[in-house]
Design a protein around this motif. Structure first.
Motif, short mmCIF file in Angstrom:
data_model
loop_
_atom_site.label_atom_id
_atom_site.label_comp_id
_atom_site.label_asym_id
_atom_site.label_seq_id
_atom_site.Cartn_x
_atom_site.Cartn_y
_atom_site.Cartn_z
N LEU A 153 0.92 -1.19 0.01
CA LEU A 153 0.03 0.01 0.09
C LEU A 153 0.92 1.27 -0.14
CD1 LEU A 153 -2.70 -1.02 2.72
CD2 LEU A 153 -3.08 -1.11 0.00
N TRP A 210 2.31 5.08 0.46
CA TRP A 210 2.42 6.21 1.67
C TRP A 210 2.48 7.39 0.81
CZ3 TRP A 210 3.08 4.98 6.81
CH2 TRP A 210 3.61 3.67 7.08
N THR A 211 1.88 8.39 1.77
CA THR A 211 2.11 9.86 1.55
C THR A 211 2.38 10.54 2.57
OG1 THR A 211 -0.11 9.97 2.44
CG2 THR A 211 -0.04 9.43 -0.20
N TRP A 236 3.83 10.79 7.94
CA TRP A 236 3.84 9.80 7.15
C TRP A 236 2.52 8.74 7.49
CZ3 TRP A 236 6.73 9.28 2.51
CH2 TRP A 236 7.78 9.88 2.38
N LYS A 237 1.62 8.66 6.19
CA LYS A 237 0.50 7.95 6.31
C LYS A 237 0.13 7.02 5.33
CE LYS A 237 -2.27 12.02 5.03
NZ LYS A 237 -3.21 13.06 5.52
N ARG A 238 -0.90 5.90 5.72
CA ARG A 238 -1.49 5.28 4.54
C ARG A 238 -3.00 5.59 4.55
NH1 ARG A 238 1.62 -0.39 5.52
NH2 ARG A 238 3.05 -0.48 3.86
N ASN A 239 -3.79 5.20 3.61
CA ASN A 239 -5.26 5.35 3.51
C ASN A 239 -5.77 4.16 4.51
OD1 ASN A 239 -7.92 5.07 2.74
ND2 ASN A 239 -7.54 6.39 1.32
N ASP A 266 -7.99 1.86 2.25
CA ASP A 266 -7.25 0.76 1.66
C ASP A 266 -6.60 -0.37 2.44
OD1 ASP A 266 -7.70 2.16 -0.53
OD2 ASP A 266 -5.90 3.49 -0.50
N CYS A 267 -6.39 0.23 3.70
CA CYS A 267 -5.58 -1.05 4.79
C CYS A 267 -6.89 -2.19 4.94
CB CYS A 267 -5.05 -0.38 5.95
SG CYS A 267 -3.72 0.53 5.43
#
Length: 223
Positions: free
Chosen positions: A11, A13-14, A40-43, A46-47
């Motif tokens: 997945l 990262w942004t 830093w993060k993920r959606n 989506d996880c």
């Protein structure tokens, strides 16, 4: 190469830059100092989709609440997994018929990132879902818990020492957590169609259900 390209991808990262102007005046500019840090993060949606669609969990996932009893006469109720709890049953009644709840379990603990190049720290934020049994969730090798984000634990020297700096550091933690979980707001209200490991497509409502933390972390999260 074609076979490699078909493998599932991690997945994405942004990175969001958190910039704050404090009350400590910069002698060169005459205005409050400015300090920045990286979030830093993920959606999280989506996880959730990634966990529900993982074929490894096909036989383990639960998509609806259940009631378990000690005997066939239903004398004494048994609570052992999240889908056997009243919270799931009560929340299910508030959603459209056929909806599937993905109870999100969050956890975090401030961690030192480096001991050799400064004293940099961050809050890793982890996420799993209550659709999986607890014995799967707590096995690191199963991959049932995913790293959702890194909340920066900056020094924030742009603020005065003492309570001013402490309070603003706490506010920044909450702002970062809100940014990480923001995609769940609409998804939790309207639901998202997701493909599941059993081949079915379900209308999933990802809803934050629990937060696992030690006592100092609980005080930070609730305060």
């Amino acid at each position: 190469m074609q076979a490699i390209d078909k493998l599932p991808k991690a997945l994405p990262w942004t990175c969001e830059i958190i910039t704050k102007q404090g009350d400590v005046v910069d002698p060169e500019t005459g205005v409050g100092r400015i300090e920045s840090a990286e979030l830093w993060k993920r959606n999280p949606v989506d996880c959730v989709q990634d966990l529900l669609a993982n074929p490894i969990f096909k036989e383990e996932l639960r998509y609806s609440p259940e009631r378990h009893y000690t005997t066939n006469t239903m004398g004494e109720r048994v609570y052992n997994e999240m889908w056997t709890a009243n919270w799931w049953w009560n929340t299910q009644t508030r959603l459209p018929a056929g909806a599937t709840i993905a109870p999100i379990i969050l956890s975090s603990d401030k961690t030192t990132l480096s001991r050799f190049s400064g004293d940099k720290s961050a809050w890793p934020v982890y996420m799993t879902i209550g659709n999986l049994p607890k014995h799967i969730r707590r096995e690191y090798s199963k991959g049932a818990t995913v790293l959702l984000g890194y909340i920066p634990a900056g020094k924030w020297e742009c603020y005065s020492k003492g309570s001013v700096r402490s309070k603003n550091a706490h506010r920044i933690f909450h702002e970062c957590m809100q940014s990480i979980l923001e995609p769940l707001t609409l998804a939790g209200q309207q639901g998202v169609m997701m493909a599941c490991a059993d081949g079915m497509e379900r209308h999933v409502y990802p809803i934050v259900a629990a937060y696992v933390a030690d006592h100092p972390e609980q005080c930070l999260v609730t305060g």
